[in-house]
Design an enzyme around this catalytic site. Structure first.
Site, short mmCIF file in Angstrom:
data_model
loop_
_atom_site.label_atom_id
_atom_site.label_comp_id
_atom_site.label_asym_id
_atom_site.label_seq_id
_atom_site.Cartn_x
_atom_site.Cartn_y
_atom_site.Cartn_z
N GLY A 136 0.78 -1.24 0.00
CA GLY A 136 0.00 0.00 0.00
C GLY A 136 0.80 1.28 0.00
O GLY A 136 0.23 2.36 0.15
N LEU A 137 2.12 1.18 -0.17
CA LEU A 137 2.93 2.40 -0.11
C LEU A 137 3.48 2.82 -1.47
O LEU A 137 4.37 3.69 -1.55
CB LEU A 137 4.06 2.25 0.91
CG LEU A 137 3.63 2.03 2.36
CD1 LEU A 137 4.84 2.02 3.28
CD2 LEU A 137 2.63 3.08 2.83
N SER A 170 5.22 1.02 -3.88
CA SER A 170 6.58 0.59 -4.21
C SER A 170 6.80 0.47 -5.72
O SER A 170 7.87 0.83 -6.24
CB SER A 170 6.90 -0.75 -3.54
OG SER A 170 6.00 -1.75 -4.00
N ALA A 227 5.27 2.15 -8.24
CA ALA A 227 5.36 3.48 -8.87
C ALA A 227 6.69 4.14 -8.50
O ALA A 227 7.33 4.79 -9.34
CB ALA A 227 4.19 4.35 -8.43
N ALA A 228 7.12 3.95 -7.25
CA ALA A 228 8.39 4.57 -6.82
C ALA A 228 9.56 3.98 -7.60
O ALA A 228 10.48 4.71 -8.00
CB ALA A 228 8.59 4.36 -5.33
N ASP A 265 -1.24 6.86 -7.40
CA ASP A 265 0.11 6.52 -6.92
C ASP A 265 1.17 7.22 -7.75
O ASP A 265 2.07 7.88 -7.22
CB ASP A 265 0.36 5.00 -7.03
CG ASP A 265 -0.32 4.22 -5.92
OD1 ASP A 265 -1.23 4.78 -5.27
OD2 ASP A 265 0.05 3.05 -5.72
O1 PMV Z 1 -2.15 -0.47 -2.64
P1 PMV Z 1 -1.66 0.63 -3.47
O2 PMV Z 1 -0.56 1.43 -2.87
O3 PMV Z 1 -1.32 0.21 -4.84
O4 PMV Z 1 -2.89 1.70 -3.61
C1 PMV Z 1 -4.01 1.36 -4.38
C2 PMV Z 1 -5.05 2.42 -4.28
C3 PMV Z 1 -6.39 1.95 -4.87
O5 PMV Z 1 -7.30 3.06 -4.72
C4 PMV Z 1 -6.95 0.77 -4.10
C5 PMV Z 1 -6.29 1.58 -6.35
C6 PMV Z 1 -6.06 2.75 -7.27
O6 PMV Z 1 -5.68 2.49 -8.42
O7 PMV Z 1 -6.30 3.92 -6.90
#
Ligand code: PMV
Length: 301
Positions: A100-101, A103, A105-106, A147
């Site tokens: 969820g942080l 990684s 995209a970074a 992201d």
């Molecule tokens: O889990 P992450 O860091 O890839 O965040 C995803 C965020 C969502 O809203 C669940 C998906 C998106 O594409 O926005």
């Protein structure tokens, strides 16, 4: 010849999942948690080395269709290169993967910035963002784009899919935020597709999240931590309604609330990964961090 570049992690404060359906979401960069990409001439062939993720290998050994391989193919086009340089690309990351942080995209942003430095190309954040969004589709399937945007521009944003973002006009330095890792890995693509599969059941909660984010933007602008915390709790309740939390996250979040945090919620796709806590003060955040550490839970900030 050697260059290095980096990109930050991010956390979504409000609005994950609903953002996929056109609702606004608020995200901030975590500038002290980063992925680093270096390019060093080896005079032989392009190689990739990534401490603790995979063994050093040549470009052709990267899995076909992987985000990194696709990015390297696109960069040759984008920067009008006749081939990849005879360099080793070294990747090092402090950002836990699948948690969820941001990684993925970074990693993409750091690699693009390293190539831009290596070939002395001025590249705008808009261009970085556009390229990374294409690569995010490989990692995530149907990303909203939040992201890549928050990481490419590295500033707090209020984001709407297909419309872009506005910088968040607020001073966040007074917020005692803690970001901690449940240690459970979860694939964004799976959670996002489950929410879509049950869209009929989830639709009302998704719109409620959108309304809540609009109120959260006002509370952040007013720097009102009690109201921000209340809205975090409400957002977490709605995320539970659409079934993207899990018992372990619920328990870790309850621990913060039982110890006087203003609010706490999961961040990112959920079903594991990281969660955020708004504490009453920096000292309170430190005490909560210690409490989590005693349970083997690592804080990112
Ligand atoms: O889990 P992450 O860091 O890839 O965040 C995803 C965020 C969502 O809203 C669940 C998906 C998106 O594409 O926005």
């Amino acid at each position: 010849m050697s260059v290095t570049a980096s990109a930050s992690a991010k956390t979504i404060l409000f609005g994950e999942h609903a953002v996929v359906y056109g609702e606004p979401a608020i995200a901030i960069p975590l500038s002290n948690t980063r992925t680093y990409a270096g390019l060093t001439a080896n005079g032989q062939e392009f190689r990739v080395s990534s401490r603790n993720v995979f063994e050093e290998c040549s470009f052709r050994d990267l899995p076909d269709g992987s985000g990194l391989k696709e990015l390297l193919i696109r960069l040759q086009d984008e920067f009008h290169l006749t081939g990849l340089p005879k360099d080793t690309l070294s990747i090092r990351s402090d950002i836990p993967i699948a948690s969820g942080l941001g990684s993925g995209a970074a990693l993409s942003v750091a690699v693009i910035r390293a190539f831009a430095k290596r070939f002395e190309i001025d590249i705008t954040a808009e261009t970085v963002n556009r390229i990374v969004f294409e690569i995010e589709k490989i990692y995530h399937g149907t990303p909203s784009g939040i992201d890549n945007t928050v990481i490419a521009f590295e500033q707090p944003i209020c984001f709407i899919k297909n419309k872009g973002f506005r910088p968040l006009q607020a001073d966040l330095s007074g917020l005692a935020l803690l970001v901690a890792d449940s240690g459970i890995r979860s694939r964004t693509v799976d959670v996002v597709s489950d929410v879509r599969a049950h869209f009929d059941r989830n639709e009302d909660s998704i719109h409620e999240i959108g309304n809540l984010v609009r109120n959260a933007e006002v509370a952040i602008q007013k720097a009102d931590p009690a109201e921000i915390g209340r809205l975090m709790n409400e957002n977490q309740r709605l995320l539970r309604d659409i079934d993207v939390s899990c018992p372990e996250l619920d328990e870790l979040i309850s621990l913060a609330l039982g110890n006087s945090a203003y609010g706490a919620k999961l961040t990112g796709a959920g079903r594991g990964g990281n969660f955020i806590v708004l504490a009453q003060s920096p000292d309170h955040a430190k005490a909560l961090k210690k409490l989590y550490e005693e349970k083997g839970i690592r804080s990112i900030i």
